[in-house]
Design a protein around this motif. Structure first.
Motif: not given
Length: 251
Positions: A173-175, A180-184, A145-146
């Motif tokens: 990185i898992d899809a 989720t990271q892109v949405q943030q 995540g980091r």
């Protein structure tokens, strides 16, 4: 020698002269005059074989090195690396897999998949690799995540959502985590303004031609921006961007 009497104005002899004593300083030998030199002194003549200055000392000549003796580090020739036979396992580092994993993470961040591949390529067996991964993940030396957040934040102003998500997937990185990271991140319509800022001076100088429009479109599309974001970026340069949707559909 005489003194002038203040009352009469008549010169009178000194008492020493009347007593017949010699005047003060009389009869003493004259001091020798100092000859020119530093501080009024004449430097003594150097004695043969004696060093009076450090600069007069001559360094002894170096003895020539023997054929097998190294006098400089640059003279040493590195031993050629022994080529590894095809199919032979790689030579394992001297430190343990845990220590090697911590050393790698101290230099740069890795995703879990990339770090696992790195340890496996160095000759550690599967058990050692899994123990090392459990150690670094359990102590939060490694965190996907980091890692995903740092990578996405580093390129968010010059890449669209598709490019960022693809980059994270390539790094292991898992899809779901990548999406989720892109949405943030901030919306693409806001981030694209940073990407098109490089064209502002050219548009102000030469105007917005059809060729420049297509150039900007290709520039943003290659970096993964959506058609909606590209339209917003082109319109921020002071021109109509309604044609972007038609180009996107044709491609």
């Amino acid at each position: 020698m005489y003194l002038i009497n203040k009352k009469t104005g008549v010169p009178e002899p000194l008492p020493e002269d009347e007593a017949g004593d010699p005047p003060s300083g009389a009869g003493k030998p004259d001091k020798p005059r100092r000859e020119a030199g530093s501080f009024g002194r004449r430097k003594p003549e150097p004695i043969p074989g004696e060093f009076t200055r450090t600069s007069d000392r001559k360094r002894p000549a170096r003895a020539s090195a023997s054929p097998c003796e190294y006098t400089r580090t640059s003279d040493r020739k590195r031993k050629p690396a022994t080529p590894r036979e095809p199919g032979a396992p790689p030579e394992k580092p001297a430190q343990s897999a845990k220590a090697y994993a911590v050393w790698l993470l101290a230099r740069q961040d890795y995703s879990a998949a990339a770090l696992r591949r790195k340890l496996g390529s160095k000759g550690y067996d599967e058990t050692e690799v899994e123990d090392a991964m459990a150690f670094v993940i359990g102590n939060r030396y490694q965190d996907d995540g980091r890692f995903a957040e740092q990578r996405s934040r580093g390129i968010e102003n010059r890449a669209g959502n598709r490019r960022i998500e693809m980059t994270l997937r390539q790094k292991g990185i898992d899809a779901d985590l990548a999406k989720t990271q892109v949405q943030q991140l901030a919306p693409e319509e806001e981030r694209v303004l940073h990407a098109v800022a490089k064209f502002q001076a050219q548009v102000k100088r030469d105007g917005m031609s059809q060729e420049l429009k297509l150039k900007i479109y290709r520039f943003l599309a290659y970096r993964g921006f959506s058609s909606k974001a590209i339209r917003a970026g082109i319109e921020s340069l002071g021109t109509d961007g309604g044609w972007v949707d038609d180009v996107g559909e044709s491609e």
